[in-house]
Design a protein around this motif. Structure first.
Motif, mmCIF file in Angstrom:
data_model
loop_
_atom_site.group_PDB
_atom_site.id
_atom_site.type_symbol
_atom_site.label_atom_id
_atom_site.label_comp_id
_atom_site.label_asym_id
_atom_site.label_seq_id
_atom_site.Cartn_x
_atom_site.Cartn_y
_atom_site.Cartn_z
ATOM 1 N N ARG A 366 0.999 -1.048 -0.067
ATOM 2 C CA ARG A 366 -0.053 -0.136 -0.037
ATOM 3 C C ARG A 366 0.974 1.332 -0.016
ATOM 4 O O ARG A 366 2.153 1.075 0.451
ATOM 5 N N GLU A 367 0.386 2.479 -0.550
ATOM 6 C CA GLU A 367 1.073 3.438 -0.714
ATOM 7 C C GLU A 367 1.487 4.184 0.637
ATOM 8 O O GLU A 367 2.579 4.607 0.762
ATOM 9 N N SER A 373 -5.583 4.675 1.452
ATOM 10 C CA SER A 373 -4.481 4.634 0.818
ATOM 11 C C SER A 373 -4.772 3.730 -0.472
ATOM 12 O O SER A 373 -5.276 2.660 -0.155
ATOM 13 N N LYS A 374 -4.028 4.001 -1.609
ATOM 14 C CA LYS A 374 -4.189 2.997 -2.650
ATOM 15 C C LYS A 374 -3.457 1.616 -2.157
ATOM 16 O O LYS A 374 -2.411 1.658 -1.395
ATOM 17 N N MET A 443 1.605 3.973 -8.034
ATOM 18 C CA MET A 443 1.823 4.477 -6.593
ATOM 19 C C MET A 443 2.969 5.180 -6.538
ATOM 20 O O MET A 443 3.841 5.169 -7.460
ATOM 21 N N ILE A 447 6.818 2.564 -1.049
ATOM 22 C CA ILE A 447 5.300 2.072 -0.629
ATOM 23 C C ILE A 447 6.042 1.260 0.784
ATOM 24 O O ILE A 447 7.020 0.757 0.918
#
Length: 567
Positions: A366-367, A373-374, A443, A447
């Motif tokens: 995840r970002e 979050s993305k 992203m 990350i």
């Protein structure tokens, strides 16, 4: 006198010639930092002029440059205390004829005896402790002051008693045989004030007695790598002896690791300066630590996760124990997340060992740890063949879930193959990987990559165990692209009768390996677990509540599920 040329006679008075007079000059000797006691007397007064005489006093402390404040009479008692010899002079003047002060005859000197400072001693050998039979000596650098001389003497100690002081000649050997201590002393006396200064050097002589050592029973905790280096305080409460200092403390083993968990006996050897030894065998308890192994860190993607994470370095090459609460929503992730930062391409791999209370567990990139979050993730309940693949491609957008039906899976992996491409894999053995999904999400370069626990039912706490976790900055391990899973038993298991109320027979043909059996209720909760390594076993269920259950059989990473109805 007869003066001519004057119309009228007149008297001219000529005043007597001015003389400064004389002071007493006996002087005084005082001790260092003392005050003079004697007054400087007036031998003869200053006379002459109009006899309006005034006096002042000056000292050699400033080369007689300035008058001493308050000293304006014909006699004067010098002020103290003084630390150096000082001379005093009297000055006089007549207010009419001699307005410039002139020095009187005589000087009064207060002699200050120098402070006695003892010389310094250097010792051979220059150590605190010596052994029985060693010879020692001392040399002197002369002292100063006191108008005295340096005196040297020594004494020895036998048991607890000291001998008297004996004159000593510098550099002469003194034997320590039969002694417990030796001292050499230099003293410098002051001849007038009788003050003195001392310098002493000493040696402690080994008694050759056993060392006094006290052992302890305590605990030590392994660090996140599963190791710990012992220090004396871990196994000894004290160590000393009556006459000589401890030189070394050695321990076997000197460090402990996962192989030493539990109660452990340490062999400790304490050695003094002269080689005397005492051996003790304390017992300590070696515990696993709980701190995460760096660079892994723990974070909650939402405060309501209330997640915790501890690490046991000695279980399955290191096991992470996670708990979490709260339930996620499409735009709100509620995860207990253990992760590392990954910049650029890379891989996260983890093995899920167990899940309790029916929650989710999985692997994720995840970002950031922000709620929306993305994200790209894979998660499973382990005892339920349905798995979810989640993708959030827009910050704070809904997460899109894809459902797949995969038999209980332990090994999970996500690879980032470019800045925007993420591939999800699973494996039954951690070696051969099957690609399950490919997602495209833009992203940042750096990350968070790791594994997580997610609750599924409000009011519960989900607990999970992960091991074999790693994040690497490259694409790790080979995989089989898009291999379909054939829904068939990976090994044969027969359960009969079914339904049953008292017991069932379990048959696994030609089985000689350990099989783990897990009974799971309809809510996904583990009821009990057991193990066997035979082909036939009787499994009793008369203590189990009636209902629908799942019997989960696990052997060598392969899973077989069988439904069971308990009457």
């Amino acid at each position: 006198p007869n003066y001519t040329g004057l119309d009228n006679g007149a008297d001219i008075t000529v005043r007597p010639q001015f003389t400064t007079g004389e002071i007493t000059t006996t002087g005084e000797t005082i001790c260092y930092n003392a005050s003079p006691a004697a007054a400087i007397g007036n031998a003869t007064d200053a006379i002459g002029g109009d006899n309006s005489i005034t006096y002042s006093w000056r000292s050699s402390a400033d080369s007689y440059a300035a008058a001493i404040s308050g000293a304006a009479t014909s006699t004067y008692t010098p002020a103290g205390p003084l630390t150096s010899s000082t001379s005093y002079r009297r000055y006089a003047k007549d207010n009419t004829c001699n307005t410039t002060p002139e020095v009187s005859t005589g000087t009064w000197t207060v002699t200050v005896e120098e402070l006695a400072v003892a010389g310094t001693l250097s010792k051979t050998p220059d150590v605190t402790y010596i052994c029985q039979g060693d010879d020692v000596s001392a040399s002197l650098t002369a002292g100063s002051g006191g108008n005295g001389t340096d005196e040297l003497e020594y004494r020895t100690k036998t048991g607890a008693s000291w001998s008297g002081w004996t004159a000593y000649t510098t550099g002469t050997d003194i034997s320590s045989t039969g002694k417990t201590g030796i001292e050499v002393q230099t003293r410098r006396m002051a001849s007038y004030c009788s003050n003195s200064d001392y310098t002493t050097v000493s040696w402690i002589v080994d008694l050759t007695n056993p060392l006094a050592v006290a052992k302890v029973s305590g605990t030590v905790t392994l660090d996140p790598t599963g190791n710990y280096t012992l220090i004396p305080a871990d196994v000894l409460s004290s160590y000393s002896d009556a006459g000589v200092g401890v030189e070394t403390v050695s321990m076997v083993p000197a460090s402990v690791s996962c192989a030493n968990l539990g109660l452990l006996t340490i062999i400790v050897t304490v050695t003094d300066y002269c080689g005397n030894q005492t051996i003790v065998t304390p017992q300590i308890t070696v515990l696993q630590g709980t701190a995460l192994l760096s660079p892994w860190v723990q974070g909650n993607t939402s405060p309501s996760a209330n997640g915790t994470a501890v690490y046991s370095p000695c279980t399955n090459n290191g096991t992470f124990y996670l708990t979490t609460q709260g339930v996620s929503a499409p735009k709100v992730d509620v995860h207990d997340f253990v992760y590392q930062q990954l910049c650029g391409n890379g891989t996260v791999i983890v093995r899920l060992d167990d899940v309790q209370n029916g929650g989710w567990a999985g692997v994720m990139m995840r970002e950031s740890n922000a709620v929306g979050s993305k994200t790209v993730l894979f998660k499973t309940k382990l005892y339920n063949p349905m798995v979810l693949i989640g993708v959030r491609s827009t910050t704070n957008g809904n997460i899109s879930n894809t459902t797949q039906n995969i038999p209980s899976i332990h090994w999970m992996k996500i690879q980032r193959t470019s800045s925007n491409t993420f591939k999800i894999y699973t494996s039954y053995d951690g070696t051969t990987w099957i690609r399950r999904y490919t997602a495209t999400v833009a992203m940042n370069n750096c990350i968070n990559a790791g594994f997580f626990t997610e609750n599924a039912v409000s009011g519960r706490t989900t607990t999970t165990w992960f091991d074999h976790a790693e994040v690497v900055g490259y694409l790790k391990d080979t995989e089989e692209e898009n291999t379909d899973i054939i829904n068939q038993d990976l090994f044969d298991v027969m359960v009969y009768p079914n339904p049953a109320s008292d017991h069932v027979s379990i048959s696994i043909p030609e089985n000689d390996k350990k099989v783990k059996v897990t009974l799971i209720n309809a809510s996904g909760l583990v009821v009990e677990t057991s193990e066997f390594n035979t082909m036939e076993v009787e499994y009793y269920i008369n203590h189990i509540k009636p209902g629908m259950y799942l019997l989960r059989f696990e052997r060598d990473g392969m899973i077989v599920n069988k439904h069971l109805v308990v009457l």
